[in-house]
Write a protein that holds these residues in place. Structure first.
Motif, PDB file in Angstrom:
ATOM      1  N   HIS A   1      10.005   3.139 -38.354  1.00  0.00           N
ATOM      2  CA  HIS A   1      10.262   4.315 -39.267  1.00  0.00           C
ATOM      3  C   HIS A   1       8.633   4.589 -39.677  1.00  0.00           C
ATOM      4  O   HIS A   1       8.641   5.838 -40.241  1.00  0.00           O
ATOM      5  CB  HIS A   1      11.056   4.075 -40.248  1.00  0.00           C
ATOM      6  CG  HIS A   1      12.504   3.767 -40.069  1.00  0.00           C
ATOM      7  ND1 HIS A   1      13.144   2.496 -39.841  1.00  0.00           N
ATOM      8  CD2 HIS A   1      13.569   4.746 -39.848  1.00  0.00           C
ATOM      9  CE1 HIS A   1      14.324   2.605 -39.292  1.00  0.00           C
ATOM     10  NE2 HIS A   1      14.687   4.183 -39.495  1.00  0.00           N
ATOM     11  N   PHE A   2       7.719   3.807 -40.040  1.00  0.00           N
ATOM     12  CA  PHE A   2       6.522   3.929 -40.420  1.00  0.00           C
ATOM     13  C   PHE A   2       5.461   3.451 -39.377  1.00  0.00           C
ATOM     14  O   PHE A   2       5.121   2.226 -39.579  1.00  0.00           O
ATOM     15  CB  PHE A   2       6.213   3.181 -41.920  1.00  0.00           C
ATOM     16  CG  PHE A   2       7.397   3.716 -42.755  1.00  0.00           C
ATOM     17  CD1 PHE A   2       7.431   4.880 -43.535  1.00  0.00           C
ATOM     18  CD2 PHE A   2       8.405   2.863 -43.361  1.00  0.00           C
ATOM     19  CE1 PHE A   2       8.271   5.305 -44.574  1.00  0.00           C
ATOM     20  CE2 PHE A   2       9.353   3.239 -44.069  1.00  0.00           C
ATOM     21  CZ  PHE A   2       9.179   4.501 -44.655  1.00  0.00           C
TER      22      PHE A   2
ATOM     23  N   ALA B   1      -1.434  -0.506 -39.154  1.00  0.00           N
ATOM     24  CA  ALA B   1      -2.700  -0.381 -39.508  1.00  0.00           C
ATOM     25  C   ALA B   1      -3.024  -0.591 -40.893  1.00  0.00           C
ATOM     26  O   ALA B   1      -4.262  -1.129 -41.133  1.00  0.00           O
ATOM     27  CB  ALA B   1      -3.181   1.224 -39.035  1.00  0.00           C
ATOM     28  N   ASP B   2      -2.299  -0.046 -41.759  1.00  0.00           N
ATOM     29  CA  ASP B   2      -2.466  -0.409 -43.294  1.00  0.00           C
ATOM     30  C   ASP B   2      -2.360  -2.065 -43.785  1.00  0.00           C
ATOM     31  O   ASP B   2      -3.108  -2.408 -44.684  1.00  0.00           O
ATOM     32  CB  ASP B   2      -1.479   0.329 -44.153  1.00  0.00           C
ATOM     33  CG  ASP B   2      -1.692   1.953 -44.019  1.00  0.00           C
ATOM     34  OD1 ASP B   2      -2.872   2.340 -43.592  1.00  0.00           O
ATOM     35  OD2 ASP B   2      -0.738   2.551 -44.328  1.00  0.00           O
ATOM     36  N   PHE B   3      -1.476  -2.681 -42.828  1.00  0.00           N
ATOM     37  CA  PHE B   3      -1.367  -3.953 -43.190  1.00  0.00           C
ATOM     38  C   PHE B   3      -2.741  -4.625 -42.417  1.00  0.00           C
ATOM     39  O   PHE B   3      -3.185  -5.699 -43.449  1.00  0.00           O
ATOM     40  CB  PHE B   3      -0.226  -4.476 -42.526  1.00  0.00           C
ATOM     41  CG  PHE B   3       0.057  -5.957 -42.618  1.00  0.00           C
ATOM     42  CD1 PHE B   3       0.500  -6.578 -43.617  1.00  0.00           C
ATOM     43  CD2 PHE B   3      -0.047  -6.750 -41.339  1.00  0.00           C
ATOM     44  CE1 PHE B   3       0.867  -7.883 -43.803  1.00  0.00           C
ATOM     45  CE2 PHE B   3       0.008  -8.197 -41.410  1.00  0.00           C
ATOM     46  CZ  PHE B   3       0.576  -8.833 -42.690  1.00  0.00           C
ATOM     47  N   HIS B   4      -3.276  -4.385 -41.461  1.00  0.00           N
ATOM     48  CA  HIS B   4      -4.460  -4.896 -40.961  1.00  0.00           C
ATOM     49  C   HIS B   4      -5.684  -4.641 -42.045  1.00  0.00           C
ATOM     50  O   HIS B   4      -6.573  -5.538 -42.415  1.00  0.00           O
ATOM     51  CB  HIS B   4      -4.707  -4.604 -39.760  1.00  0.00           C
ATOM     52  CG  HIS B   4      -4.071  -5.173 -38.799  1.00  0.00           C
ATOM     53  ND1 HIS B   4      -4.313  -5.425 -37.173  1.00  0.00           N
ATOM     54  CD2 HIS B   4      -2.719  -5.419 -38.407  1.00  0.00           C
ATOM     55  CE1 HIS B   4      -3.487  -5.851 -36.644  1.00  0.00           C
ATOM     56  NE2 HIS B   4      -2.375  -6.037 -37.219  1.00  0.00           N
ATOM     57  N   LYS B   5      -5.722  -3.530 -42.451  1.00  0.00           N
ATOM     58  CA  LYS B   5      -6.880  -3.061 -43.711  1.00  0.00           C
ATOM     59  C   LYS B   5      -6.675  -3.923 -44.630  1.00  0.00           C
ATOM     60  O   LYS B   5      -7.868  -4.478 -45.412  1.00  0.00           O
ATOM     61  CB  LYS B   5      -6.648  -1.572 -43.676  1.00  0.00           C
ATOM     62  CG  LYS B   5      -7.183  -0.687 -42.544  1.00  0.00           C
ATOM     63  CD  LYS B   5      -7.079   0.972 -43.067  1.00  0.00           C
ATOM     64  CE  LYS B   5      -7.367   1.572 -41.718  1.00  0.00           C
ATOM     65  NZ  LYS B   5      -6.836   2.977 -42.052  1.00  0.00           N
ATOM     66  N   CYS B   6      -5.432  -4.004 -45.132  1.00  0.00           N
ATOM     67  CA  CYS B   6      -5.193  -4.931 -46.310  1.00  0.00           C
ATOM     68  C   CYS B   6      -5.540  -6.232 -46.413  1.00  0.00           C
ATOM     69  O   CYS B   6      -6.274  -6.962 -47.190  1.00  0.00           O
ATOM     70  CB  CYS B   6      -3.887  -4.832 -46.668  1.00  0.00           C
ATOM     71  SG  CYS B   6      -3.240  -5.588 -48.339  1.00  0.00           S
TER      72      CYS B   6
ATOM     73  N   CYS C   1      -4.553  -4.286 -53.313  1.00  0.00           N
ATOM     74  CA  CYS C   1      -4.292  -3.548 -52.185  1.00  0.00           C
ATOM     75  C   CYS C   1      -2.764  -4.086 -51.658  1.00  0.00           C
ATOM     76  O   CYS C   1      -2.320  -3.273 -51.026  1.00  0.00           O
ATOM     77  CB  CYS C   1      -5.347  -3.944 -50.816  1.00  0.00           C
ATOM     78  SG  CYS C   1      -4.972  -3.189 -49.518  1.00  0.00           S
ATOM     79  N   TRP C   2      -2.500  -5.415 -51.805  1.00  0.00           N
ATOM     80  CA  TRP C   2      -1.227  -5.989 -51.277  1.00  0.00           C
ATOM     81  C   TRP C   2      -0.068  -5.297 -52.139  1.00  0.00           C
ATOM     82  O   TRP C   2       0.999  -4.897 -51.405  1.00  0.00           O
ATOM     83  CB  TRP C   2      -1.139  -7.418 -51.521  1.00  0.00           C
ATOM     84  CG  TRP C   2      -0.060  -8.229 -51.029  1.00  0.00           C
ATOM     85  CD1 TRP C   2       1.080  -8.542 -51.835  1.00  0.00           C
ATOM     86  CD2 TRP C   2       0.373  -8.427 -49.745  1.00  0.00           C
ATOM     87  NE1 TRP C   2       1.993  -9.217 -50.900  1.00  0.00           N
ATOM     88  CE2 TRP C   2       1.537  -9.150 -49.571  1.00  0.00           C
ATOM     89  CE3 TRP C   2      -0.482  -8.556 -48.555  1.00  0.00           C
ATOM     90  CZ2 TRP C   2       2.046  -9.660 -48.553  1.00  0.00           C
ATOM     91  CZ3 TRP C   2       0.180  -9.214 -47.160  1.00  0.00           C
ATOM     92  CH2 TRP C   2       1.483  -9.349 -47.345  1.00  0.00           C
ATOM     93  N   LEU C   3      -0.196  -5.404 -53.506  1.00  0.00           N
ATOM     94  CA  LEU C   3       0.659  -4.578 -53.942  1.00  0.00           C
ATOM     95  C   LEU C   3       0.994  -3.343 -53.928  1.00  0.00           C
ATOM     96  O   LEU C   3       2.005  -2.611 -53.642  1.00  0.00           O
ATOM     97  CB  LEU C   3       0.425  -5.024 -55.809  1.00  0.00           C
ATOM     98  CG  LEU C   3       0.533  -6.408 -56.343  1.00  0.00           C
ATOM     99  CD1 LEU C   3      -0.105  -6.296 -57.540  1.00  0.00           C
ATOM    100  CD2 LEU C   3       1.883  -6.978 -55.881  1.00  0.00           C
TER     101      LEU C   3
ATOM    102  N   ASP D   1       4.479  -1.464 -52.502  1.00  0.00           N
ATOM    103  CA  ASP D   1       5.000  -0.353 -53.262  1.00  0.00           C
ATOM    104  C   ASP D   1       4.944   0.946 -52.264  1.00  0.00           C
ATOM    105  O   ASP D   1       5.994   1.639 -52.394  1.00  0.00           O
ATOM    106  CB  ASP D   1       4.141  -0.270 -54.373  1.00  0.00           C
ATOM    107  CG  ASP D   1       4.374  -1.212 -55.394  1.00  0.00           C
ATOM    108  OD1 ASP D   1       5.406  -2.158 -55.373  1.00  0.00           O
ATOM    109  OD2 ASP D   1       3.598  -1.344 -56.428  1.00  0.00           O
ATOM    110  N   ARG D   2       4.122   1.037 -51.488  1.00  0.00           N
ATOM    111  CA  ARG D   2       4.053   2.318 -50.546  1.00  0.00           C
ATOM    112  C   ARG D   2       5.295   2.348 -49.425  1.00  0.00           C
ATOM    113  O   ARG D   2       5.597   3.201 -49.464  1.00  0.00           O
ATOM    114  CB  ARG D   2       2.572   2.434 -50.014  1.00  0.00           C
ATOM    115  CG  ARG D   2       2.307   3.543 -49.240  1.00  0.00           C
ATOM    116  CD  ARG D   2       1.124   3.701 -48.503  1.00  0.00           C
ATOM    117  NE  ARG D   2       0.009   3.127 -49.368  1.00  0.00           N
ATOM    118  CZ  ARG D   2      -1.003   2.234 -49.028  1.00  0.00           C
ATOM    119  NH1 ARG D   2      -1.194   2.247 -47.663  1.00  0.00           N
ATOM    120  NH2 ARG D   2      -1.857   1.954 -49.451  1.00  0.00           N
TER     121      ARG D   2
END
Length: 768
Positions: A407-408, A413-418, A431-433, A437-438
């Motif tokens: 679905h997302f 990519a956001d997980f790797h950046k975090c 960044c994790w929180l 939430d996002r």
């Protein structure tokens, strides 16, 4: 009768299913019952539901008694003879298949004279009742209650041996007290499920081709023309394949052990071990040859243990102990095949392997994200820093969060950046929180589990420990690119220097090619960084290092101790990889540290890493050596002078005493300089030394003239200063040219990438 037969007789007890009476058997006989599991495999699940709803054709119900009907010549009767006991059993089982029930052996009777079986009773599988052992089930929680299959059915056939050697039917009960199974389901009953020889051959062939039980069963159904003609179920097929695989695996493991034994006989330094449980080996095997054991003595400071490689016919983990040598290449420390993956197996493996490679514990160890391995590591390597492989966790993310990625698509990519980009713990936590939430994932159990172990895999938490990695983004497929990047068309025999820095020249003569290239990248990178002093307590100076033109929020902080020549950076690159970062090198540049201090040159990264001789890291260039020692002397004297001034300025008395001491010290310094044929003069408050052939006057430490210099000496001083100025200008020109060349190379590389991207876009457009 031998001991084995006697032991066999004693093992059987009374189940309540035997039948005595006047059967023509002599009193010199021992009656034995054959207990079996209460759970009838053929009468559970869907089959039980089926037989409770329908009555098979060919049976008559009279007062709750089920009487099978059929041809009389195919039905047992008293006095019927058979050539052997097996023939009688096969006949009764064949009769049961036609009628619709399953059979089993209930009881036996042996002769007291020789122990030979003289009577057998074959009964319906639903004969008798379940024997409930209250002692065994009293305090034990029953997770899944088994279906009741024993209903006290009396149907049976008893046979006894005659003096002629033939077996004759001595009793036969036809009636059943339960419904019989329809013909289209009778193949599911236990006594009728048998894999024939041709079926086994076909299963073996398809299993060797890589087919699973379900696909093999589909092929058998097509081959035999229906499920009821196959003669067994998918469960039987699966069990046969498992047993077949186990037999083949045991044979292959034995071949491996024989091969390792041969290697050990040929090479006394070859090590192997097989885990044993009593007198039986479980099959877990570990080995290491002489090269692997020697590699560990040189590069065993950090170890990677990988069990994800399962590309073999048994899908068993082929575990590897690997490390990194002084060329940045992966090296092998040992291998293992694991038959079972329990905490005990991993504990045995780690202890055995460690004993084989000298017993010296590593500084750090990287493994898969597995709680069982974690427990074993804690027990065997209590002092080592344990890290989970980040690449393995990223791979798990694709499996555990597949619904989120569906679905997302941008979540990965956001997980790797975090994980990779934060430069501080607070930045990662924030960044994790924000990530949770996002995507509304605060309640996700897998993310909670990996967050609880974040100190063992998130880069920002582990940079303070040595892992011999040039980058925190490396992953476990480095072994697959073992030979990549060694030689290409531009490879030269000697490293290419990019700056006139003595430090670069020093590093080129010490480090291996690949490590020097990585160090060179950091050294050239200092040209775009500025180091600004932010704090100085007299002993430790703090510098803020930031890239020119970038936000100061992205700055790094370097603490530099002048006396010990030690620096620590907030990026922790040296602690993590064993190479100085560009931020520390930028501080060295502004403090005139022109060569690497000895404690920042790790032997494991040098060309002589495998040498047992203590290396002489002192630069052979006399000028470089002088520059380094002069810088150290100046920094040390300045530090002591600051403490002297602080104490001397407290009162008038201490001031006068300090001033007198300085004058005495200056007189001694001038005297020593004259003895060596040198005199000192001061420029901008710093003492300089020049050669002199006659008397001269000097400036004191504050630049006040204490006399007049002769014209010849002044001309000589001017020439010295002019030469220094010209040298400084040449160095600046060289640095500027190198910087321009680096920027030009970056721009050329950027243009090449743009061209490649354009070509890829065009090819994708043509493909669509």
């Amino acid at each position: 009768m031998d001991n084995q037969v006697l032991s066999f007789d004693i093992e059987f007890g009374d189940c309540g299913g035997g039948r005595g009476g006047s059967d023509g058997i002599s009193d010199d006989a021992i009656e034995i019952d054959h207990p079996i599991d209460d759970q009838d495999m053929g009468a559970s699940g869907p089959l039980s539901a089926a037989v409770s709803l329908r009555t098979p054709r060919g049976s008559v119900v009279r007062g709750g008694i089920y009487i099978p009907e059929g041809e009389l010549d195919l039905e047992p009767y008293e006095g019927m003879e058979f050539e052997s006991e097996e023939a009688a059993k096969a006949f009764y089982n064949s009769y049961a298949r036609r009628v619709g029930f399953s059979t089993r052996v209930s009881s036996s009777r042996r002769s007291r004279r020789d122990g030979a079986i003289i009577k057998r009773s074959f009964v319906c599988a639903k004969e008798g009742f379940r024997n409930v052992n209250e002692k065994r089930t009293k305090d034990r929680e029953i997770k899944r209650a088994r279906t009741i299959t024993r209903v006290g059915c009396k149907a049976m056939m008893a046979v006894k041996i005659q003096d002629s050697g033939k077996w004759v039917v001595g009793g036969f009960v036809r009636e059943h007290n339960h419904e019989l199974v329809p013909p289209d389901q009778v193949h599911c009953l236990r006594s009728h499920r048998q894999i024939s020889g041709p079926a086994k051959t076909l299963i073996d062939t398809l299993q060797a081709a890589g087919l699973g039980p379900r696909r093999i069963m589909s092929a058998l159904i097509k081959e035999y023309g229906g499920i009821n003609k196959v003669g067994f179920t998918e469960v039987d097929c699966r069990n046969y394949m498992r047993n077949n695989k186990q037999r083949n695996m045991e044979g292959d493991i034995q071949i491996l052990i024989d091969y390792l034994r041969q290697m050990g006989s040929e090479d006394p330094n070859f090590f192997y071990a097989v885990q044993a449980d009593g007198d039986h080996a479980t099959g877990n095997v570990v080995w290491a040859d002489a090269v692997a054991r020697m590699n560990y003595t040189y590069f065993g400071d950090t170890v990677k243990f990988d069990t994800t490689y399962r590309y073999n016919r048994y899908r068993l983990p082929f575990a590897q102990f690997t490390g990194v040598n002084h060329h940045g290449q992966p090296v092998l420390f040992g291998c293992a095949f694991l038959i079972n993956e329990t905490e005990g197996s991993f504990g045995w493996l780690f202890e055995t392997w460690l004993a084989a490679v000298s017993g010296r514990h590593p500084v750090s160890i990287t493994t898969d994200h597995d709680p069982v391995i974690r427990l074993a590591i804690t027990q065997v390597f209590p002092e080592a820093r344990h890290r989970f492989c980040k690449w393995h966790i990223f791979k798990q993310c694709q499996e555990k969060l597949s619904h989120v990625l569906l679905h997302f698509p941008g979540f990965e990519a956001d997980f790797h950046k975090c994980v990779n980009l934060p430069e501080s713990i607070d930045e990662f936590e924030s960044c994790w929180l924000s990530l949770l939430d996002r995507y509304a994932l605060r309640d996700n159990e897998w993310l909670q589990s990996i967050y609880s172990s974040r100190r063992q895999w998130v880069p920002i938490y582990i940079r303070d420990t040595f892992f011999a990695e040039m980058s925190t983004t490396l992953h476990s497929d480095s072994m697959n690119s073992y030979f990549d990047g060694y030689i290409n068309a531009s490879t030269t025999l000697a490293p290419l220097l990019k700056t006139p820095s003595p430090m670069e020249k020093q590093a080129s003569g010490l480090y291996t090619r690949r490590i020097f290239t990585r160090f060179q990248e950091e050294l050239v990178g200092t040209l775009t960084f500025m180091a600004t002093k932010t704090e100085d307590d007299g002993e430790v100076t703090t510098y803020q290092v930031a890239k020119y033109g970038e936000d100061q929020k992205k700055a790094y902080y370097v603490r530099f101790n002048v006396l010990s020549m030690k620096a620590t950076c907030s990026c922790r690159m040296f602690e993590f990889s064993g190479l100085l970062c560009r931020h520390v090198l930028a501080v060295f540049r502004v403090t005139n540290i022109l060569t690497l201090p000895l404690h920042y040159i790790l032997k494991r990264w040098t060309r002589n890493a495998k040498s047992s001789v203590v290396l002489d890291y002192h630069p052979r260039d006399v000028v470089s050596s002088f520059l380094q020692s002069h810088t150290v002397r100046y920094s040390s004297l300045r530090h002591e002078a600051f403490k002297f001034v602080d104490q001397g300025a407290k009162t008038v008395e201490t001031y006068e005493a300090a001033l007198a001491a300085l004058q005495d010290a200056l007189a001694k310094l001038l005297h020593e300089g004259k003895n060596e044929g040198r005199s000192y003069y001061a420029i901008n408050g710093r003492a300089r030394e020049i050669s002199t052939t006659g008397s001269s006057s000097v400036n004191d430490a504050w630049g006040n003239s204490s006399g007049n210099l002769s014209e010849d000496v002044m001309d000589q001083n001017i020439r010295v200063l002019t030469n220094e100025l010209q040298t400084a200008r040449r160095n600046c020109d060289a640095y500027r040219a190198s910087l321009f060349q680096v920027l030009k190379d970056i721009e050329d590389h950027k243009q090449q990438l743009l061209v490649k991207v354009s070509n890829v876009k065009l090819s994708l457009r043509d493909a669509t």
